[in-house]
Design a protein around this motif. Structure first.
Motif, short mmCIF file in Angstrom:
data_model
loop_
_atom_site.label_atom_id
_atom_site.label_comp_id
_atom_site.label_asym_id
_atom_site.label_seq_id
_atom_site.Cartn_x
_atom_site.Cartn_y
_atom_site.Cartn_z
N ARG A 1 1.22 4.05 -3.17
CA ARG A 1 0.96 5.35 -2.85
C ARG A 1 2.23 6.01 -3.51
O ARG A 1 2.10 7.30 -3.88
CB ARG A 1 0.62 5.47 -1.36
CG ARG A 1 0.24 6.78 -0.82
CD ARG A 1 -1.07 7.06 -1.22
NE ARG A 1 -1.48 8.56 -1.40
CZ ARG A 1 -0.89 9.54 -2.44
NH1 ARG A 1 -0.40 9.27 -3.20
NH2 ARG A 1 -1.38 10.53 -1.82
N SER A 2 3.53 5.78 -3.07
CA SER A 2 4.67 6.28 -3.59
C SER A 2 4.50 6.33 -5.04
O SER A 2 5.03 7.49 -5.64
CB SER A 2 6.01 5.73 -3.11
OG SER A 2 5.92 5.73 -1.75
N ASN B 1 -4.91 -2.08 -1.75
CA ASN B 1 -5.99 -1.90 -0.45
C ASN B 1 -6.65 -3.03 -0.29
O ASN B 1 -7.04 -3.47 0.92
CB ASN B 1 -6.67 -0.70 -1.02
CG ASN B 1 -6.03 0.66 -0.88
OD1 ASN B 1 -4.99 0.63 -0.07
ND2 ASN B 1 -6.34 1.70 -1.41
N THR C 1 0.90 -1.34 0.01
CA THR C 1 -0.07 -0.10 0.02
C THR C 1 0.90 1.34 -0.07
O THR C 1 0.53 2.24 -0.68
CB THR C 1 -0.97 -0.08 1.28
OG1 THR C 1 -0.49 -0.42 2.42
CG2 THR C 1 -2.09 -0.91 0.98
N LYS C 2 1.92 1.24 0.46
CA LYS C 2 3.13 2.42 0.81
C LYS C 2 3.51 2.46 -0.68
O LYS C 2 3.70 3.92 -1.13
CB LYS C 2 3.73 2.13 2.05
CG LYS C 2 4.71 3.55 2.10
CD LYS C 2 5.90 3.27 3.10
CE LYS C 2 6.97 4.31 3.21
NZ LYS C 2 8.24 4.05 3.94
N LEU D 1 -2.84 0.14 -6.66
CA LEU D 1 -3.08 0.53 -5.44
C LEU D 1 -4.59 0.02 -4.80
O LEU D 1 -4.72 -0.48 -3.82
CB LEU D 1 -3.36 2.16 -5.63
CG LEU D 1 -3.68 3.04 -4.22
CD1 LEU D 1 -2.57 2.98 -3.37
CD2 LEU D 1 -4.11 4.41 -4.59
N PHE E 1 2.14 6.36 -6.95
CA PHE E 1 0.80 7.59 -7.35
C PHE E 1 1.57 8.66 -7.18
O PHE E 1 1.37 9.58 -8.26
CB PHE E 1 0.00 7.26 -6.20
CG PHE E 1 -1.48 7.60 -6.83
CD1 PHE E 1 -2.35 6.74 -7.48
CD2 PHE E 1 -2.01 8.86 -6.55
CE1 PHE E 1 -3.52 6.87 -7.88
CE2 PHE E 1 -3.33 8.98 -7.08
CZ PHE E 1 -4.04 8.09 -7.84
N GLU E 2 2.45 8.88 -6.25
CA GLU E 2 3.00 10.29 -5.98
C GLU E 2 3.89 10.67 -7.39
O GLU E 2 3.84 11.80 -8.05
CB GLU E 2 3.84 10.51 -4.67
CG GLU E 2 3.94 11.98 -4.37
CD GLU E 2 4.56 11.86 -2.87
OE1 GLU E 2 4.29 11.02 -2.06
OE2 GLU E 2 5.47 12.85 -2.71
#
Ligand SMILES: Cc1cc2nc3c(=O)[nH]c(=O)nc-3n(C[C@H](O)[C@H](O)[C@H](O)COP(=O)(O)OP(=O)(O)OC[C@H]3O[C@@H](n4cnc5c(N)ncnc54)[C@H](O)[C@@H]3O)c2cc1C
Length: 399
Positions: free
Chosen positions: A333-334, A358, A329-330, A354, A336-337
């Motif tokens: 998310r990274s 989740n 999940t981390k 992602l 995604f950034e």
């Protein structure tokens, strides 16, 4: 101690990656666009021995073992996370549970067809009252009537239920006996009284669905009971030991998919006159993504290695599942950034990774449920590795 993959492990990894590149990636958009279940691709995966990795040859297995299984599940999930579902339904939680707890007749009837994906499988434990308290919230009942059982109730979030031919399902044969009142059954979905309705989860696509299952005066013969009356909870928890290995490997595949996509993007995307990979804040993200994913992979390999030695590895499967879920999940998310607004577009797979990270964070026991198990074990209150191992078979790869 040796951290190198064997020559066979490397071959298996390459085989799985090539399979995904040829048989999954070019075709998957058409299945997704039409919401069509990719049974033919799953059958090809079955023919390639992917689902049979932990099954004896005499039941159609490829006897590659749990470590190779984890390597394959990682590679396929890296290519497309939806296909990771099949490593639970067509291998770990459905047929392996039948192999571990079934009679010879049950094993012969169902296991070879499930690992070939000629039969689609399901594992039906969760109910709407709360998956984290599967035993306490279970309302589905099974009553002995004449030569068979009659089941009534419903299940929630059951993956593949709308396509499944058979499944392992849990119901209460004694509503006053707590966990000792739960019994496992092998369900055949073509019998009257079974219905499955897909749940709308658009972020996970429409190709492979999770469903609400309804049992209304559904009858099966006594021979379809798996194990003894009252053994169901033990069977479910044992199945989750294997399911968690699969989910953890799938999460590592998702994290690796994010890393590979992000690295390519960092080297191509130029903003402010520089490739974004040259910015130190992006490099920090990449460094954490790489190291944490490798650490999660090591926990997966350890759990698989112990299972190849014939241990249930309940503790190690919980460690691997918990940490791999946090990491995936981390990492997604990274990613995604790193992708900025483009992460939201269908051009890149980041949103899909992602969403599946989740989902797997919750599935097969939420993070809190893993934390409870891990902490109680560490505090010495409960020995996580107490679970009964019911392995009646051995594989060539067993150490
Ligand atoms: C897409 C999808 C597919 C799935 N496929 C299957 C399947 O094929 N078969 C199947 O049987 N199940 C399946 N599941 C169900 C899954 O295993 C459950 O979602 C999971 O066990 C959590 O249950 P819940 O969603 O009811 O959450 P709840 O149990 O309602 O929990 C909600 C929150 O409360 C927390 N919580 C609950 N109890 C405690 C506690 N004692 N202490 C601290 N925190 C707590 C949880 O960690 C969670 O954060 C699937 C789920 C999804 C989303």
């Amino acid at each position: 101690m040796n951290f190198d993959l064997s020559e066979e492990n490397v071959q298996v990894k390459n085989m799985a990656r090539k399979f995904a590149e040829k048989e999954i990636i070019p075709h998957v958009k058409s299945y997704e666009d039409h919401g069509k279940f990719p049974k033919d691709i799953l059958q090809k995966m079955g023919q390639a021995g992917m689902f049979g990795a932990c099954f004896p040859e005499r039941y159609g297995g490829s006897e590659l073992g749990f470590l190779n299984f984890a390597i394959i599940a990682e590679e396929i999930s890296r290519a497309h996370p939806a296909f990771g579902y099949a490593f639970n339904m067509q291998a770990m939680t459905c047929p392996l549970t039948i192999l571990n707890w079934g009679t010879e007749e049950q094993i012969e009837n169902y296991v070879p067809r499930l690992i070939a994906a000629d039969y689609i499988g399901m594992f039906a434990l969760t109910e709407s009252g709360g998956g984290s308290d599967a035993a306490g919230s279970m309302k589905t009942t099974a009553r002995l009537k004449g030569e068979g059982y009659e089941l009534n109730g419903s299940k929630m979030f059951i993956t593949f239920a709308n396509e499944a031919d058979v499944g392992v399902l849990f119901a209460k044969t004694d509503t006053a006996a707590g966990v000792k009142g739960i019994t496992a059954f092998i369900i055949e979905t073509d019998r009257p009284g079974f219905d499955a309705k897909p749940i709308e989860i658009s972020s996970l696509g429409h190709m492979m669905r999770s469903c609400e299952v309804f049992l209304d005066q559904y009858r099966i013969p006594i021979q379809n009971r798996l194990g003894q009356e009252g053994e169901g909870f033990k069977i479910a928890m044992n199945a989750l030991d294997y399911g968690r290995l699969s989910v953890a490997a799938r999460l590592v595949g998702i994290a690796q998919g994010c890393i590979d996509a992000a690295i390519q993007y960092c080297n191509e995307r130029v903003v402010g006159g520089r490739r974004i990979g040259e910015y130190q804040m992006i490099q920090h993200l990449i460094a954490d993504m790489v190291v944490e994913t490798e650490a999660a992979r090591m926990l997966v390999y350890k759990s698989a290695y112990l299972k190849d030695k014939g241990e249930a590895a309940t503790r190690e499967s919980a460690h691997a599942k918990y940490y791999a879920a946090e990491v995936a999940t981390k990492v997604s998310r990274s990613a995604f950034e790193i992708f900025g607004g483009y992460a939201l577009t269908d051009e890149y797979p980041i949103l899909k990774y992602l969403s599946y990270a989740n989902m797997l964070h919750v599935g097969e026991g939420s993070a809190n449920v893993q934390r409870i198990l891990i902490a109680q074990d560490a505090l010495g209150w409960k020995n996580a590795n107490r679970h009964h191992i019911n392995r009646k078979f051995s594989l060539k790869s067993d150490l």
